[in-house]
Scaffold this motif. Structure first.
Motif, short mmCIF file in Angstrom:
data_model
loop_
_atom_site.label_atom_id
_atom_site.label_comp_id
_atom_site.label_asym_id
_atom_site.label_seq_id
_atom_site.Cartn_x
_atom_site.Cartn_y
_atom_site.Cartn_z
N GLU A 133 0.85 -1.27 -0.08
CA GLU A 133 0.03 -0.06 -0.20
C GLU A 133 0.91 1.22 0.08
OE1 GLU A 133 -2.41 -0.34 3.46
OE2 GLU A 133 -3.78 -2.03 2.65
N LEU A 134 1.87 1.13 0.86
CA LEU A 134 2.90 2.34 0.77
C LEU A 134 3.42 2.89 -0.51
CD1 LEU A 134 4.20 4.59 2.35
CD2 LEU A 134 5.97 2.92 3.20
N GLY A 135 3.75 1.46 -1.25
CA GLY A 135 4.61 1.63 -2.54
C GLY A 135 3.47 2.25 -3.54
N ALA A 136 2.32 1.95 -3.40
CA ALA A 136 1.02 2.36 -4.50
C ALA A 136 0.75 3.89 -3.97
CB ALA A 136 -0.33 1.44 -4.17
N PHE A 137 0.92 4.07 -2.62
CA PHE A 137 0.81 5.63 -2.42
C PHE A 137 1.92 6.61 -2.77
CE2 PHE A 137 1.47 9.05 0.50
CZ PHE A 137 0.43 9.85 0.31
N HIS A 138 2.89 5.94 -2.65
CA HIS A 138 4.27 6.77 -3.22
C HIS A 138 4.06 6.91 -4.81
CE1 HIS A 138 8.20 8.37 -3.24
NE2 HIS A 138 8.77 7.45 -4.42
N GLN A 139 3.73 6.01 -5.33
CA GLN A 139 3.71 5.96 -6.85
C GLN A 139 2.40 7.04 -7.28
OE1 GLN A 139 5.79 4.42 -9.13
NE2 GLN A 139 4.57 5.69 -10.64
N THR A 140 1.33 6.76 -6.39
CA THR A 140 0.48 7.80 -6.86
C THR A 140 0.80 9.26 -6.63
OG1 THR A 140 -1.22 6.27 -6.33
CG2 THR A 140 -1.89 8.43 -6.35
N LEU A 141 1.34 9.34 -5.46
CA LEU A 141 2.05 10.92 -5.18
C LEU A 141 2.93 11.30 -6.18
CD1 LEU A 141 1.91 12.98 -2.90
CD2 LEU A 141 3.84 11.81 -1.73
N GLU A 142 3.80 10.44 -6.73
CA GLU A 142 4.76 10.81 -7.78
C GLU A 142 3.90 11.13 -9.19
OE1 GLU A 142 7.96 11.36 -7.98
OE2 GLU A 142 8.44 10.99 -5.52
N ASP A 143 2.95 10.54 -9.33
CA ASP A 143 2.10 10.73 -10.60
C ASP A 143 1.51 11.99 -10.59
OD1 ASP A 143 3.04 7.90 -11.53
OD2 ASP A 143 1.09 7.23 -10.97
N LEU A 144 0.95 12.25 -9.18
CA LEU A 144 0.17 13.57 -8.97
C LEU A 144 1.33 14.74 -9.20
CD1 LEU A 144 -2.23 15.21 -8.14
CD2 LEU A 144 -1.45 14.71 -5.70
N GLY A 145 2.56 14.62 -8.83
CA GLY A 145 3.60 15.45 -8.77
C GLY A 145 3.94 15.92 -10.25
N ARG A 146 3.86 14.95 -11.03
CA ARG A 146 4.26 15.11 -12.54
C ARG A 146 3.29 15.73 -13.26
NH1 ARG A 146 7.03 10.02 -11.82
NH2 ARG A 146 5.06 8.65 -12.38
N GLY A 156 8.57 19.99 -7.39
CA GLY A 156 8.02 21.33 -7.87
C GLY A 156 6.74 21.78 -7.39
N VAL A 157 5.96 21.01 -6.81
CA VAL A 157 4.59 21.29 -6.44
C VAL A 157 4.26 22.71 -5.73
CG1 VAL A 157 2.41 20.60 -5.65
CG2 VAL A 157 3.48 19.14 -6.87
N PRO A 158 5.10 22.90 -4.49
CA PRO A 158 4.82 24.25 -3.94
C PRO A 158 5.02 25.36 -4.80
CG PRO A 158 6.02 22.54 -2.77
CD PRO A 158 6.07 22.05 -3.91
N ARG A 159 6.07 25.29 -5.74
CA ARG A 159 6.47 26.53 -6.49
C ARG A 159 5.30 26.71 -7.42
NH1 ARG A 159 8.38 26.44 -11.53
NH2 ARG A 159 9.02 24.25 -11.21
N GLN A 160 5.00 25.61 -8.13
CA GLN A 160 3.78 25.59 -9.19
C GLN A 160 2.49 26.23 -8.51
OE1 GLN A 160 4.36 24.70 -12.23
NE2 GLN A 160 2.39 25.02 -13.16
N PHE A 161 2.05 25.61 -7.21
CA PHE A 161 0.94 26.22 -6.64
C PHE A 161 1.12 27.64 -6.39
CE2 PHE A 161 -0.30 22.08 -4.80
CZ PHE A 161 -1.57 21.78 -6.00
N ALA A 162 2.32 28.11 -5.97
CA ALA A 162 2.43 29.71 -5.65
C ALA A 162 2.23 30.45 -7.00
CB ALA A 162 3.85 29.96 -5.22
N GLU A 163 2.93 29.83 -8.14
CA GLU A 163 2.55 30.61 -9.41
C GLU A 163 0.89 30.78 -9.95
OE1 GLU A 163 5.22 28.72 -12.22
OE2 GLU A 163 6.94 29.43 -11.47
N LEU A 164 0.15 29.56 -9.54
CA LEU A 164 -0.95 29.49 -9.97
C LEU A 164 -1.84 30.46 -8.91
CD1 LEU A 164 -1.48 25.47 -10.39
CD2 LEU A 164 -1.68 27.05 -11.88
N ARG A 165 -1.64 30.48 -7.73
CA ARG A 165 -2.41 31.48 -6.94
C ARG A 165 -2.04 32.65 -7.39
NH1 ARG A 165 -0.23 32.45 -0.79
NH2 ARG A 165 1.37 33.27 -2.03
#
Length: 427
Positions: A133-146, A156-165
């Motif tokens: 389950e942890l491996g699947a969650f980590h993979q999902t998190l990586e997919d979401l980040g990409r 790069g998600v925090p910087r991207q969110f700051a730009e979107l805001r």
């Protein structure tokens, strides 16, 4: 010296008996005790002495006696030492047995505490499932980040969110400022851009002189709070500059600045101090100002005099009229302190609405400011409820009462002012 064979055999058997050996047999099977039974009832050392005197001549009596005494003493000493050694070894063996017994009991208890084979197998299965389950969650998190930041992934998600805001806030500002996009909050002509204090019915200058306080004290307090920040971000625009105390103090330290205020009498006092002060509406002044003109804009005790629509526009204009990395300072009464609402806030009839710190922070973020900080000043400590002092041996209820008093002091007599310190994005 006699050579009688029975006497010799008896003496030899007595010596053998002293040494723990079997007696020597005679020709007919009798022992030395059978030949001289009257001697066997005596102690061994005495029998040895008497036997030595009978065997040896008179000249050897004392010599043989001393040898017999020494031999008997040594035998007794050796036996005593051996007994002591055996006793010590026996005690050590008992201690070792007790230690082994204790370790055995501890080992047995540890073994009893161990999970059973079935439990171990169940835990192993659960661990493997959790790893999956942890491996699947980590993979999902990586997919979401990409998906959010294709180039940098999850990092790069925090910087991207700051730009979107920033982009969303900019779009929101364009929509709100588009003609006809948002209806006015008030009917036409019912509310000016900034609440005016002019008019025959209210002497605001006299009100300021009486209730706001000594100008020198106000200047010292303001400089203590903001001088370093304003000095590092020049030039300064002081919105609602009033009598010009802050601008005069800044000018004395070589800091460039100008001010704007609606009240003609206050502008006259400010100009008398030798500062650059403009008479007019702050929003109109900012609209006519070039973008990126100021290093800092301060509005000390101003926004509480504006309607919410005007506050929003003021923050929007300030965000664009500041250069990249510029600073906005907006100080206002703190409505989270009850004494403010019951005293200073309600005293001023030109106050429109108290602004909660969280609300003003939200509005600054929507206006495009990135770093927004809340700073609180001036608690009414002279009115604090006193703590209960019961000494080092105080009962438990004392701590409870003191904690309640501390919370009550913050609600009733907490900081009377707060300031939002916000900065624009760097280029």
């Amino acid at each position: 010296m006699t050579s009688h064979p029975d006497l010799q055999r008896r003496l030899v058997n007595e010596l053998r008996a002293d040494l723990g050996a079997e007696p020597q047999q005679g020709p007919a099977g009798e022992t030395a005790n059978d030949v001289a039974p009257h001697i066997t009832d005596e102690p061994k050392t005495r029998r040895a002495k008497r036997a030595a005197r009978r065997v040896a001549g008179p000249a050897w009596h004392r010599f043989i006696g001393r040898i017999a005494d020494a031999t008997a003493t040594r035998l007794r000493t050796n036996q005593s030492t051996e007994r002591d050694r055996l006793a010590v070894e026996d005690e050590l063996m008992h201690v070792e047995v007790e230690l082994v017994h204790g370790e055995l009991n501890a080992f047995r208890a540890a073994v009893d505490a161990l999970p059973s084979i079935d439990e171990v197998q169940s835990l192993t299965v659960n661990l493997e499932l959790m790893k999956g389950e942890l491996g699947a969650f980590h993979q999902t998190l990586e997919d979401l980040g990409r998906a959010i930041s294709p180039g940098a992934g999850i990092d790069g998600v925090p910087r991207q969110f700051a730009e979107l805001r920033t982009q969303i806030n900019a779009l929101d500002r364009r929509l709100r400022t588009k003609p006809g996009a948002i209806a006015d909050d008030f009917p036409a002509g019912s509310a000016p851009d900034v609440v005016s204090t002019d008019g025959p019915g209210f002497d605001y200058v006299g009100f300021e002189h009486r209730f706001r306080g000594d100008p020198d004290e106000i200047l010292a307090r303001t400089e203590e709070r903001y001088l370093e920040l304003l000095t590092a971000n020049q030039p300064v625009l002081d919105i609602g500059c009033g009598r010009g105390e802050l601008l005069a103090g800044l000018a004395a330290r070589g800091v460039r600045g100008e001010g704007v205020d609606l009240d003609a009498e206050m502008i006259a006092e400010a100009r008398a101090r030798g500062v650059e002060a403009h008479l007019g509406d702050a929003l109109e002044f900012l609209r006519a100002t070039t973008e990126g003109s100021y290093g800092s804009i301060c509005a000390i005790q101003v926004v509480e005099h504006l309607h919410i629509r005007q506050v929003v526009e003021l923050l929007d204009l300030a965000a664009t009229r500041l250069r990249p990395g510029g600073v906005l300072i907006a100080e206002t009464p703190n409505p989270t302190s009850m004494i403010v609402l019951s005293r200073s806030y309600i005293l001023d009839p030109t106050h429109v609405w108290p602004l909660h710190p969280s609300l003003l922070t939200f509005l600054c973020e929507r206006a495009g400011f990135l770093e927004v900080e809340e700073r609180f000043f001036g608690p009414a400590e002279e009115l604090y409820l006193p703590m209960v002092d019961a000494g080092d041996e105080s009962p438990p209820w004392v701590a409870t009462v003191n904690q309640a008093f501390t919370q009550l002091n913050q609600i009733l007599f907490g900081p009377q002012d707060y300031a939002i310190v916000a900065s624009t994005p760097d280029e």
